[in-house]
Design a protein around this motif. Structure first.
Motif, PDB file in Angstrom:
ATOM      1  N   LEU A 240      11.949   2.646  -9.168  1.00  0.00           N
ATOM      2  CA  LEU A 240      12.441   1.697  -8.348  1.00  0.00           C
ATOM      3  C   LEU A 240      11.759   0.393  -8.133  1.00  0.00           C
ATOM      4  CD1 LEU A 240      15.341   3.531  -6.339  1.00  0.00           C
ATOM      5  CD2 LEU A 240      15.588   2.134  -8.408  1.00  0.00           C
ATOM      6  N   CYS A 241      10.734   0.646  -7.478  1.00  0.00           N
ATOM      7  CA  CYS A 241       9.756  -0.589  -7.187  1.00  0.00           C
ATOM      8  C   CYS A 241       9.312  -1.332  -8.363  1.00  0.00           C
ATOM      9  CB  CYS A 241       8.587  -0.221  -6.129  1.00  0.00           C
ATOM     10  SG  CYS A 241       7.519   1.046  -7.097  1.00  0.00           S
ATOM     11  N   GLU A 242       8.955  -0.464  -9.451  1.00  0.00           N
ATOM     12  CA  GLU A 242       8.503  -0.984 -10.707  1.00  0.00           C
ATOM     13  C   GLU A 242       9.551  -2.091 -11.119  1.00  0.00           C
ATOM     14  OE1 GLU A 242       7.727   1.815 -13.525  1.00  0.00           O
ATOM     15  OE2 GLU A 242       6.284   0.557 -14.640  1.00  0.00           O
TER      16      GLU A 242
ATOM     17  N   ARG B  48       0.834  -1.264   0.249  1.00  0.00           N
ATOM     18  CA  ARG B  48       0.135   0.013   0.113  1.00  0.00           C
ATOM     19  C   ARG B  48       1.013   1.166  -0.050  1.00  0.00           C
ATOM     20  NH1 ARG B  48      -3.147  -3.249  -1.401  1.00  0.00           N
ATOM     21  NH2 ARG B  48      -5.068  -4.126  -0.242  1.00  0.00           N
ATOM     22  N   LEU B  49       0.412   2.700  -0.677  1.00  0.00           N
ATOM     23  CA  LEU B  49       1.087   3.490  -0.559  1.00  0.00           C
ATOM     24  C   LEU B  49       0.706   4.376   0.694  1.00  0.00           C
ATOM     25  CD1 LEU B  49       0.291   4.409  -4.311  1.00  0.00           C
ATOM     26  CD2 LEU B  49       2.415   4.011  -3.337  1.00  0.00           C
ATOM     27  N   VAL B  50       1.798   5.054   1.404  1.00  0.00           N
ATOM     28  CA  VAL B  50       1.719   5.787   2.663  1.00  0.00           C
ATOM     29  C   VAL B  50       1.201   7.087   2.091  1.00  0.00           C
ATOM     30  CG1 VAL B  50       2.585   6.604   4.462  1.00  0.00           C
ATOM     31  CG2 VAL B  50       3.662   4.589   3.389  1.00  0.00           C
TER      32      VAL B  50
ATOM     33  N   CYS C 106      12.016   1.001  -2.102  1.00  0.00           N
ATOM     34  CA  CYS C 106      11.629   2.443  -2.203  1.00  0.00           C
ATOM     35  C   CYS C 106      12.685   3.142  -1.285  1.00  0.00           C
ATOM     36  CB  CYS C 106      10.340   2.255  -1.556  1.00  0.00           C
ATOM     37  SG  CYS C 106       9.581   4.175  -1.778  1.00  0.00           S
ATOM     38  N   PRO C 107      13.244   4.262  -2.080  1.00  0.00           N
ATOM     39  CA  PRO C 107      14.155   4.845  -1.219  1.00  0.00           C
ATOM     40  C   PRO C 107      13.203   6.243  -0.447  1.00  0.00           C
ATOM     41  CG  PRO C 107      13.782   5.695  -3.706  1.00  0.00           C
ATOM     42  CD  PRO C 107      13.211   4.521  -3.466  1.00  0.00           C
ATOM     43  N   LYS C 108      12.009   6.285  -0.761  1.00  0.00           N
ATOM     44  CA  LYS C 108      11.379   7.356  -0.078  1.00  0.00           C
ATOM     45  C   LYS C 108      10.293   6.967   1.038  1.00  0.00           C
ATOM     46  CE  LYS C 108      11.712  11.105  -1.458  1.00  0.00           C
ATOM     47  NZ  LYS C 108      12.547  11.930  -0.968  1.00  0.00           N
TER      48      LYS C 108
HETATM   49  S1  SF4 Z   1       9.190   6.369  -4.617  1.00  0.00           S
HETATM   50 FE1  SF4 Z   1      10.099   5.114  -6.342  1.00  0.00          FE
HETATM   51  S2  SF4 Z   1      10.252   3.209  -5.259  1.00  0.00           S
HETATM   52 FE2  SF4 Z   1       8.831   4.319  -3.988  1.00  0.00          FE
HETATM   53  S3  SF4 Z   1       6.855   3.876  -4.264  1.00  0.00           S
HETATM   54 FE3  SF4 Z   1       7.382   5.657  -5.541  1.00  0.00          FE
HETATM   55  S4  SF4 Z   1       8.111   4.786  -7.506  1.00  0.00           S
HETATM   56 FE4  SF4 Z   1       8.055   3.147  -5.971  1.00  0.00          FE
END
Ligand code: SF4
Ligand code: SF4
Length: 172
Positions: free
Chosen positions: A72-74, A56-58, A117-119
């Motif tokens: 990067l996740c992709e 899930r996205l924060v 994910c770096p973020k």
């Molecule tokens: S910041 Fe990059 S790695 Fe993190 S969820 Fe977004 S696209 Fe994916």
């Protein structure tokens, strides 16, 4: 020519009686043991910080998502489940995803997206149930993926804790 002498079977062996008796004795013994069957969904699985459910996205406190659509996740996703189209913003964070889809039918809950994910924008939730009436409905877009940070906090804290093992004493 070698002649192999075979043991003559008794009548009981011909009728498989020893196996039947052994099998029934196991069944009889188990009848008096505590059942281990879980009556799901009435008895749901215990969820902990280690539970790796659907990603899930924060959503941060200012209502934005932390994702900068770096991709990067992709790239890390072994199931090719993630599709991202990036876009520009006027905010300090210059990029954000215009499209962020995860095909839940492809997702194998491996957690590579979380690790890549770096973020700190994507984390594995404790949501395990997945059912719908069409394949299209199981491709989750940004709105379906968003979760308030508080809902993912237990997992976020856990991931941060286990990541400290990679830090050298000088970098802490
Ligand atoms: S910041 Fe990059 S790695 Fe993190 S969820 Fe977004 S696209 Fe994916
Ligand atoms: S959990 Fe694994 S399979 Fe699912 S979206 Fe993330 S990287 Fe892809």
């Amino acid at each position: 020519m070698v002649i192999v002498k075979r043991k003559e079977l008794s009548l009981a062996e011909k009728l498989y009686l020893p196996e039947v008796v052994r099998g029934l004795s196991v069944t009889f013994r188990k009848m008096f043991e505590k059942p281990i069957t879980r009556q799901y969904p009435e008895e749901p699985l215990e969820k902990t910080e280690v539970t790796r459910g659907q990603p899930r996205l924060v959503v941060k406190e200012d209502d934005s998502i932390a994702c900068v659509s770096c991709g990067l996740c992709e790239a890390a996703c072994p199931a090719y489940a993630i599709t991202i189209d990036g876009g520009e913003t006027d905010r300090a964070i210059e990029r954000e995803p215009k499209r962020f889809d995860i095909d839940m039918l492809r997702c194998i809950l491996c957690g590579f997206c979380e690790e890549a994910c770096p973020k700190d924008a994507i984390f594995m939730s404790d949501e395990l149930e997945l059912a719908d009436y069409s394949r299209e409905a199981l491709i989750y877009n940004i709105e379906k993926l968003k979760r308030p940070q508080a809902a993912l906090q237990q997992r976020i804290d856990y991931v941060k804790k286990i990541n400290t093992r990679w830090q050298t004493p000088s970098s802490t």
